[in-house]
Design an enzyme around this catalytic site. Structure first.
Site: not given
Length: 922
Positions: A446, A449, A568
């Site tokens: 997770d 990015e 999300d």
């Protein structure tokens, strides 16, 4: 897990959008383009040409004077057009990360074979033709079979765009498009208007930790590819265009044109010819990598939550699912299991190792699995072994010679540099160490990015800063903005985060350096991809099992290593609707194992929404309920009505697991998406080109969910043919020319229909995939309703599902082709088995056959298997009823025939037939 982004005010947002999407420079003011000065054939069978800039200017920096053009038909259906600086090597997506053919090296003498090239020249391949104009240089790609232009960069007087521009930090190129072209792709973003691209919406590609609640902005992944579907004279043609470039870019789609504005790298275009949508994805994944094989258990249902604060909570969750008789295969923990939110650790208080091992031993014996989160930020802590070993191996991204300092959940962190081979080895060793600590079954990577709660150049303050306790998303480091270099403040501002935020905002400073001097500016959008590769290698090396990885950030080729979820999202009806489009896009991107957080990540969903969401999410390829730390509990058993919907929808999912697993195999072999837009199976039916509220699993199973509050009906689009309801196979919809039908959909009911000419292998279901796999098979065979003649096919792939490779020929897999026909009053079905030994070793049998749509109303008789009459079987028939029936009088009689009590071995070829009492036959 979410991080909170600080956005500009509404006023500044409006101003930024106006600046970004108003044409700053009118046509031809940025550049006059290039002229082609020579072209010649290269030794590898391609063509090399050289381009000279026509007139320099300083807008967005200086033009690169001489460019090299490289054109090659790499396969019969794939064309590459590569344009770069003729003299100096420029940044490209690393060939070791995304393996592909390399063009000849740049810097050689400029060819002189054609000092005065002819005005137009064509280079033809089997399917595609490349043509060019010399002054100003432009190129076009055409489909050879019908001469249709697929891509055309010519700046004709009515094109509305300018000539090609190639500067160090600004590249621009455009193509004209016909008005009737339907475009899909260019992600990752949340497309409020559905899967079909909408003119004048922003499409920015740059990986960002921006919540998926933000519509039409750059999100976690970068996939600069689009599929173009056109109907030409009633015949569908699809192709795709990939611009393989990892730099930030804006893509402006105007309906009749598309313009790329890229802040670095090269033009590296790949064109794949199709012509069907499935052909396009096959050809695309042949280039970027076939999707990863997924273990069987991963197709079961997953439960996660940020906030399972101790081991007793997840023990209770597992027990509660069993008590509620809702299927569950995988339990997940977010960072709750960690010691102070540090990777590869266990909390000695909340998740003590001895108790966790007992729990894992118990669920593993049941066939359940356990997956944990892992964020890339490694806590800066001299007592933390992972950090110390990382420092000793020099594995972190650098800024001015020191590891770049950021803040994520553990507090101050450094980020591993996965472009460095030493980092990949260190990461694999840390995975191995953690697996010895806790035998996990997969990893969830997770925040990659990469996400940073701070911006700029930071130091650790002397005062208190979060150390893994509490949320910790407010930056507490001492930071100063970094704008002193052209990498941190490039001349052209992409529409990052939807507001033209600085490209180093809440991430790694873009002037930071990776291995071999690679700038973050160039490699930023590759971070999650490179981490997935390293994680895949690490997991594979532990036990040799098939890895399961879920990654938030993705790039071209990520599907070869990881699954994806859409990030999300909100517990809202809009997020439920948008989830379908995002899922379908990732199938086109070559990442077929995809889903959204069921019921929404935050805030709390309503009971009705959660009912409807599990009725959709039960049919996502990746099906997981996940909630935020601050949201109330939303496991599916928390509401009685949701539990009923879950038992119903997941009950069907677990019955069709053999079908889903076979689709997983097809995805691995050909790239075919598991979840597909309707136009994949019905490309000739233009009505479905924009359909985003329904989807197919494979070619034949259509999901038509309720997506709006308070609705107990759903309007579904039925492409031409006969469709049978999976929850009541006597219910049929016959759509002769395609039509919209209003279907009943009470709260605990989902509409799932199976198309004609299909053989669907099913099992009996269960509460866990391991158990469901052992149950007898049922073949559901569908013919066009009332037809006296018909033909149907189906497939089944079975294997030892944790083998690293998914293939035939290893002695531990079986593949079956099923066939069926009806004609002359006889129903026949048969199979062709490849490598049946594995299926025979498992003792799998077909216990029931259900044949739908047979003409007439008579009983089946003279049932034979392999030429011999069969006794001790139960034969029944029921007449179909039509939600929408056959329109001509006397044609709407058809029956479903079921034959039970069979013991047909899956692993052996069989032939089965019976005579049918026919009425009303032609």
């Amino acid at each position: 897990m979410a991080s909170t982004k600080t956005f500009f005010s509404c006023l500044s947002l409006l101003v930024a959008l106006i600046l970004c999407f108003s044409p700053t420079h009118s046509k031809n003011t940025i550049g006059k383009g290039y002229r082609l000065i020579s072209i010649e054939e290269s030794p590898d069978g391609g063509f090399i040409g050289y381009l000279q800039v026509k007139q320099k200017n300083k807008i967005y920096g200086s033009d690169i004077t001489t460019l090299r053009l490289y054109v090659k038909h790499e396969t019969d259906n794939r064309l590459r057009v590569h344009i770069t600086d003729a003299k100096n090597q420029r940044w490209e997506v690393p060939y070791n990360l995304l393996p592909r053919d390399q063009p000849p090296p740049v810097g050689k003498a400029i060819g002189k074979s054609r000092k005065t090239p002819i005005t137009v020249q064509e280079i033809s391949g089997s399917e595609l033709t490349f043509s060019y104009t010399t002054d100003p240089f432009s190129f076009a790609v055409k489909r050879r079979s019908n001469g249709q232009t697929l891509f055309n960069t010519s700046s004709a007087s009515n094109s509305g765009f300018g000539e090609m521009v190639f500067k160090d930090q600004y590249l621009e190129i455009s193509t004209s498009l016909p008005k009737d072209a339907s475009l899909y792709g260019l992600g990752e973003n949340s497309q409020a208007n559905g899967i079909k691209l909408v003119p004048n919406e922003p499409y920015t590609l740059y990986t960002e930790d921006v919540s998926a609640i933000n519509l039409n902005t750059d999100l976690y992944g970068s996939h600069p590819v689009y599929m173009d579907l056109r109907n030409v004279g009633g015949k569908p043609y699809a192709h795709a265009v990939l611009l393989l470039n990892s730099n930030g870019m804006d893509v402006f789609y105007r309906g009749t044109s598309l313009t790329y504005k890229v802040i670095g790298g090269v033009f590296d275009f790949y064109f794949v010819a199709g012509p069907s949508p499935l052909d396009v994805v096959d050809q695309y994944t042949a280039l970027i990598g076939r999707p990863a094989p997924m273990p069987y258990w991963s197709l079961g249902f997953h439960q996660c939550r940020w906030g399972y604060r101790n081991l007793s909570v997840i023990e209770d969750v597992v027990d509660s699912y069993q008590k509620a008789k809702i299927p569950l295969d995988v339990i997940w923990t977010d960072d709750d299991h960690m010691d102070a939110k540090k990777d590869f650790t266990l909390s000695p208080i909340s998740y003590p190792r001895a108790k966790l091992l007992n729990f894992l031993d118990r669920i593993h014996k049941m066939g359940m699995k356990y997956v944990v989160i892992n964020d890339p930020g490694i806590g800066v802590n001299d007592t933390y072994g992972v950090y110390k070993r990382g420092m000793a191996n020099d594995v972190f991204i650098k800024y001015e010679g020191k590891p770049f300092l950021a803040q994520v959940w553990p507090g101050a962190v450094h980020f591993p540099d996965f472009l460095n081979p030493k980092t990949v080895a260190w990461w694999g060793e840390e995975i191995r160490r953690f697996h010895e600590l806790a035998p996990i079954d997969g990893l969830w990577i997770d925040m990659n990015e990469v996400s940073n709660f701070c911006s700029g150049l930071c130091t650790i303050p002397k005062g208190k800063c979060p150390t893994g306790e509490g949320p910790g998303w407010i930056c507490c480091l001492d930071c100063k903005n970094i704008t002193k270099t052209r990498w941190d403040d490039p001349p052209y501002k992409i529409n990052a985060t939807g507001v033209q935020a600085p490209i180093g905002f809440k991430t790694i400073a873009t002037s930071a350096l990776h291995y071999n001097g690679v700038r973050e500016y160039d490699a930023h959008s590759l971070y999650g991809f490179s981490e997935a590769i390293a994680t895949h290698k690490g997991l594979l090396s532990i036990e040799g099992k098939r890895p399961f990885i879920l990654s938030r950030s993705t790039f071209v080729g990520s599907g070869k290593y990881a699954a994806h979820w859409t990030g999300d999202n909100q517990g809202t009806w809009q997020s439920l609707q948008v989830s379908i489009s995002t899922m379908l896009n990732f199938g086109i991107f070559g990442v077929p194992m995809v889903g959204a957080d069921i019921c929404g990540f935050y805030p709390q969903p309503t009971e009705e929404l959660c009912n409807r969401w599990i009725e959709v999410g039960a049919f996502y390829p990746f099906s997981r309920d996940h909630a935020n730390y601050y949201s109330p509990r939303q496991e599916l058993y928390q509401w009685d009505t949701v539990a009923n919907s879950a038992r119903n929808a997941l009950g069907m999912r677990y019955k069709i697991l053999p079908y889903l697993y076979t689709l997983n195999y097809e995805a691995h072999m050909t790239g075919a998406p598991i979840a597909r837009p309707l136009f994949f199976s019905f490309p000739e039916y233009t009505e479905c080109y924009g359909s985003s509220r329904q989807f197919l699993l494979g070619s034949s199973l259509m999901i038509s969910p309720v997506l709006e509050q308070g609705k107990t009906e759903v309007e579904a689009l039925f492409p031409p043919g006969s469709w049978y309801h999976m929850f009541d196979m006597t219910q049929a919809v016959v759509s002769k020319n395609g039509k919209r039908v209003t279907l009943s959909a009470p709260l605990n009911f989902v509409n799932v229909h199976l198309y004609q000419n299909t053989i669907l292998p099913m099992q009996q279901g269960g509460l866990i995939a391991k158990e469901a796999r052992t149950t007898p098979f049922n073949l559901v065979i569908t013919f066009p309703a009332g037809a006296s003649e018909g033909y149907a096919t189906g497939k089944l792939y079975l294997d030892e599902d944790e083998l690293p490779e998914m293939k035939l020929g290893n002695g531990q897999s079986t593949y079956v082709d099923f066939y069926a026909s009806v004609g002359n009053g006889t129903v026949k079905m048969w199979s062709k088995v490849k490598e049946g030994k594995f299926a025979l070793s498992k003792g799998w049998v077909i216990e029931k056959v259900s044949v739908l749509g047979l003409s007439g109303a008579g009983q089946a008789s003279e049932v034979e298997i392999n030429g011999s009459p069969v006794a001790k079987i139960e034969v029944s028939s029921k007449e179909h009823t039509y939600v929408v029936g056959l329109e001509e009088e006397g044609e709407n009689k058809s029956v479903m025939v079921e034959v039970k009590g069979l013991e047909i071995l899956v692993g052996k070829d069989f032939n089965m037939s019976w005579k049918m009492g026919i009425s009303g036959a032609n």
